[in-house]
Design a protein around this motif. Sequence first.
Motif, PDB file in Angstrom:
ATOM      1  N   LEU A 241       0.856  -1.178   0.000  1.00  0.00           N
ATOM      2  CA  LEU A 241       0.000   0.000   0.000  1.00  0.00           C
ATOM      3  C   LEU A 241       0.897   1.234   0.000  1.00  0.00           C
ATOM      4  O   LEU A 241       1.687   1.444   0.928  1.00  0.00           O
ATOM      5  CB  LEU A 241      -0.938  -0.016   1.198  1.00  0.00           C
ATOM      6  N   ILE A 242       0.778   2.041  -1.046  1.00  0.00           N
ATOM      7  CA  ILE A 242       1.709   3.137  -1.292  1.00  0.00           C
ATOM      8  C   ILE A 242       0.963   4.467  -1.269  1.00  0.00           C
ATOM      9  O   ILE A 242      -0.039   4.648  -1.982  1.00  0.00           O
ATOM     10  CB  ILE A 242       2.391   2.941  -2.664  1.00  0.00           C
ATOM     11  N   ASP A 243       1.440   5.387  -0.463  1.00  0.00           N
ATOM     12  CA  ASP A 243       0.846   6.725  -0.415  1.00  0.00           C
ATOM     13  C   ASP A 243       1.058   7.434  -1.753  1.00  0.00           C
ATOM     14  O   ASP A 243       2.166   7.439  -2.305  1.00  0.00           O
ATOM     15  CB  ASP A 243       1.492   7.559   0.694  1.00  0.00           C
ATOM     16  N   ALA A 244      -0.009   8.035  -2.266  1.00  0.00           N
ATOM     17  CA  ALA A 244       0.077   8.778  -3.523  1.00  0.00           C
ATOM     18  C   ALA A 244      -0.883   9.956  -3.462  1.00  0.00           C
ATOM     19  O   ALA A 244      -1.807   9.988  -2.645  1.00  0.00           O
ATOM     20  CB  ALA A 244      -0.268   7.875  -4.710  1.00  0.00           C
ATOM     21  N   THR A 245      -0.677  10.920  -4.340  1.00  0.00           N
ATOM     22  CA  THR A 245      -1.580  12.052  -4.490  1.00  0.00           C
ATOM     23  C   THR A 245      -2.285  11.931  -5.831  1.00  0.00           C
ATOM     24  O   THR A 245      -1.639  11.730  -6.861  1.00  0.00           O
ATOM     25  CB  THR A 245      -0.828  13.389  -4.407  1.00  0.00           C
ATOM     26  N   ARG A 280     -11.744  13.374  -5.102  1.00  0.00           N
ATOM     27  CA  ARG A 280     -10.504  13.064  -4.366  1.00  0.00           C
ATOM     28  C   ARG A 280      -9.278  13.709  -4.990  1.00  0.00           C
ATOM     29  O   ARG A 280      -8.167  13.496  -4.515  1.00  0.00           O
ATOM     30  CB  ARG A 280     -10.269  11.555  -4.326  1.00  0.00           C
ATOM     31  N   VAL A 281      -9.439  14.487  -6.056  1.00  0.00           N
ATOM     32  CA  VAL A 281      -8.292  15.119  -6.721  1.00  0.00           C
ATOM     33  C   VAL A 281      -7.563  16.034  -5.732  1.00  0.00           C
ATOM     34  O   VAL A 281      -8.176  16.821  -5.019  1.00  0.00           O
ATOM     35  CB  VAL A 281      -8.744  15.918  -7.958  1.00  0.00           C
ATOM     36  N   GLY A 282      -6.248  15.900  -5.691  1.00  0.00           N
ATOM     37  CA  GLY A 282      -5.424  16.676  -4.774  1.00  0.00           C
ATOM     38  C   GLY A 282      -5.313  16.052  -3.395  1.00  0.00           C
ATOM     39  O   GLY A 282      -4.594  16.578  -2.543  1.00  0.00           O
ATOM     40  N   GLN A 283      -6.003  14.925  -3.179  1.00  0.00           N
ATOM     41  CA  GLN A 283      -5.999  14.293  -1.865  1.00  0.00           C
ATOM     42  C   GLN A 283      -5.104  13.052  -1.855  1.00  0.00           C
ATOM     43  O   GLN A 283      -4.726  12.506  -2.891  1.00  0.00           O
ATOM     44  CB  GLN A 283      -7.421  13.900  -1.457  1.00  0.00           C
ATOM     45  N   ARG A 284      -4.813  12.608  -0.638  1.00  0.00           N
ATOM     46  CA  ARG A 284      -4.004  11.390  -0.459  1.00  0.00           C
ATOM     47  C   ARG A 284      -4.857  10.164  -0.744  1.00  0.00           C
ATOM     48  O   ARG A 284      -5.990  10.041  -0.273  1.00  0.00           O
ATOM     49  CB  ARG A 284      -3.475  11.342   0.970  1.00  0.00           C
ATOM     50  N   VAL A 285      -4.305   9.239  -1.520  1.00  0.00           N
ATOM     51  CA  VAL A 285      -4.934   7.945  -1.783  1.00  0.00           C
ATOM     52  C   VAL A 285      -3.892   6.862  -1.532  1.00  0.00           C
ATOM     53  O   VAL A 285      -2.704   7.142  -1.373  1.00  0.00           O
ATOM     54  CB  VAL A 285      -5.489   7.848  -3.222  1.00  0.00           C
ATOM     55  N   LEU A 286      -4.345   5.617  -1.488  1.00  0.00           N
ATOM     56  CA  LEU A 286      -3.449   4.478  -1.303  1.00  0.00           C
ATOM     57  C   LEU A 286      -3.499   3.595  -2.535  1.00  0.00           C
ATOM     58  O   LEU A 286      -4.576   3.102  -2.911  1.00  0.00           O
ATOM     59  CB  LEU A 286      -3.855   3.672  -0.068  1.00  0.00           C
ATOM     60  N   LEU A 287      -2.360   3.405  -3.164  1.00  0.00           N
ATOM     61  CA  LEU A 287      -2.262   2.524  -4.320  1.00  0.00           C
ATOM     62  C   LEU A 287      -1.914   1.119  -3.828  1.00  0.00           C
ATOM     63  O   LEU A 287      -0.904   0.923  -3.142  1.00  0.00           O
ATOM     64  CB  LEU A 287      -1.167   3.030  -5.270  1.00  0.00           C
ATOM     65  N   LEU A 362      -7.204   0.942  -5.731  1.00  0.00           N
ATOM     66  CA  LEU A 362      -7.030   2.262  -5.142  1.00  0.00           C
ATOM     67  C   LEU A 362      -7.972   2.423  -3.964  1.00  0.00           C
ATOM     68  O   LEU A 362      -9.158   2.087  -4.063  1.00  0.00           O
ATOM     69  CB  LEU A 362      -7.317   3.325  -6.203  1.00  0.00           C
ATOM     70  N   PHE A 363      -7.430   2.921  -2.848  1.00  0.00           N
ATOM     71  CA  PHE A 363      -8.221   3.106  -1.638  1.00  0.00           C
ATOM     72  C   PHE A 363      -8.201   4.580  -1.225  1.00  0.00           C
ATOM     73  O   PHE A 363      -7.220   5.291  -1.468  1.00  0.00           O
ATOM     74  CB  PHE A 363      -7.666   2.266  -0.479  1.00  0.00           C
ATOM     75  N   ASP A 364      -9.282   5.001  -0.585  1.00  0.00           N
ATOM     76  CA  ASP A 364      -9.344   6.345  -0.028  1.00  0.00           C
ATOM     77  C   ASP A 364      -8.326   6.471   1.103  1.00  0.00           C
ATOM     78  O   ASP A 364      -8.196   5.586   1.940  1.00  0.00           O
ATOM     79  CB  ASP A 364     -10.760   6.620   0.496  1.00  0.00           C
ATOM     80  N   GLY A 365      -7.617   7.588   1.137  1.00  0.00           N
ATOM     81  CA  GLY A 365      -6.585   7.775   2.141  1.00  0.00           C
ATOM     82  C   GLY A 365      -7.112   7.945   3.545  1.00  0.00           C
ATOM     83  O   GLY A 365      -6.396   7.675   4.515  1.00  0.00           O
ATOM     84  N   GLN A 366      -8.375   8.386   3.698  1.00  0.00           N
ATOM     85  CA  GLN A 366      -8.951   8.598   5.027  1.00  0.00           C
ATOM     86  C   GLN A 366      -9.765   7.389   5.490  1.00  0.00           C
ATOM     87  O   GLN A 366      -9.481   6.788   6.511  1.00  0.00           O
ATOM     88  CB  GLN A 366      -9.828   9.866   5.005  1.00  0.00           C
ATOM     89  N   SER A 367     -10.804   7.045   4.722  1.00  0.00           N
ATOM     90  CA  SER A 367     -11.671   5.934   5.143  1.00  0.00           C
ATOM     91  C   SER A 367     -11.053   4.566   4.907  1.00  0.00           C
ATOM     92  O   SER A 367     -11.447   3.582   5.523  1.00  0.00           O
ATOM     93  CB  SER A 367     -13.003   6.016   4.387  1.00  0.00           C
TER      94      SER A 367
END
Length: 372
Positions: A241-245, A280-287, A362-367
């Motif tokens: 799981l990789i942090d991405a924008t 979610r544009v501009g937000q943190r997501v998880l790849l 792809l997962f939401d960075g918050q939920s």
Amino acid sequence: MSALEINKVRKTFGNTEVLKEVSLAIESGEFLILVGPSGCGKSTLMNAIAGLEPVTAGEIRIAGRDVTWCTPAERDIAMVFQSYALYPSMTVRQNIAFGLEMRKMPRGEREAAVERVADLLQISHLLERKPSQLSGGQRQRVAMGRALAREPQIYLFDEPLSNLDAKLRVDMRTEIKKLHQRLGTTIVYVTHDQVEAMTLADRIAVMRDGEILQLGTPEAIYNDPVNRFVAEFMGSPSMNLIDATLEGDAAQGYRLRIVTPGEDDLCLPWPRPTEALASRVGQRVLLGLRPEHFAEHDARIDEMAQGAPFTARVSVAEPTGADILLRLPLGEGEVTARVGPRCPVLPGERLALRIDLGRAVLFDGQSEHRLA
């Protein structure tokens, strides 16, 4: 008609809610596995099905009959426990026959049933031995034989292989799968071992904190996890799981920008746009990338190669025989990539790889719920 129906079952111990309105239906002949970490409620749910633990609310039906408040003996189920629960003073023959004797089955039918399951499990030569004279695997076969002799509507297995060593566990796993294929029995099986779940199940129910997070085939659970927990729990090695924008838009296409310290930013095109991405544009997501979603990059077939290229410095290479597991930096941490056994790389060297984004999630960075 389903072999087993569980409708909004709740179980509380004092103020602690262990099962939270669990519902599922199991078809006749299906092999369902309940999997999850310790304390997730899977064994409590199994005990509720067996009648060993009364439920706080909800309904349990077996073959359409409401058995919610029936005793274990009235439910027509057989259970194989983590501990073999064999009577040490009885022979294997007597252990297998004991439950049938308690049900007043005629002697001739009992003996025929014992011979049938002994032959099925290849323990006929052990019938006159006592449990102390058996290996762990042989004891587990006897415990299974005692359950199979009954021919109930549902078999319940509660972590039956956890006391065996690694090789024997693999062998017994194969035997259980063969047994189910041969008999077509309905089985509910509890384990915390996700490899066991993937190899045995027709369907898997992934549990956490008294809830079923996802119910589906092993392929669906592995390839299409509904959230971060399922993605990380199922698979060995687990999903990276990789942090991405998230950048871009639906018209021009979405991109994932990954920042790795000491490396140039990596910008990957996201191939599957969904409505959820727009907000979610501009937000943190998880790849989410499985280790096998990486492949060695070959410049000779560059025009035909699939996936997004990148290079990274390998920190650790772990040969396993069939392949090599590489640890390399991507994002804020390291990821695991699975490559072929002849990949020419040493720790500290840079390696060109490709990422198969067609199979990525792809997962939401918050939920931490699935976005795409």
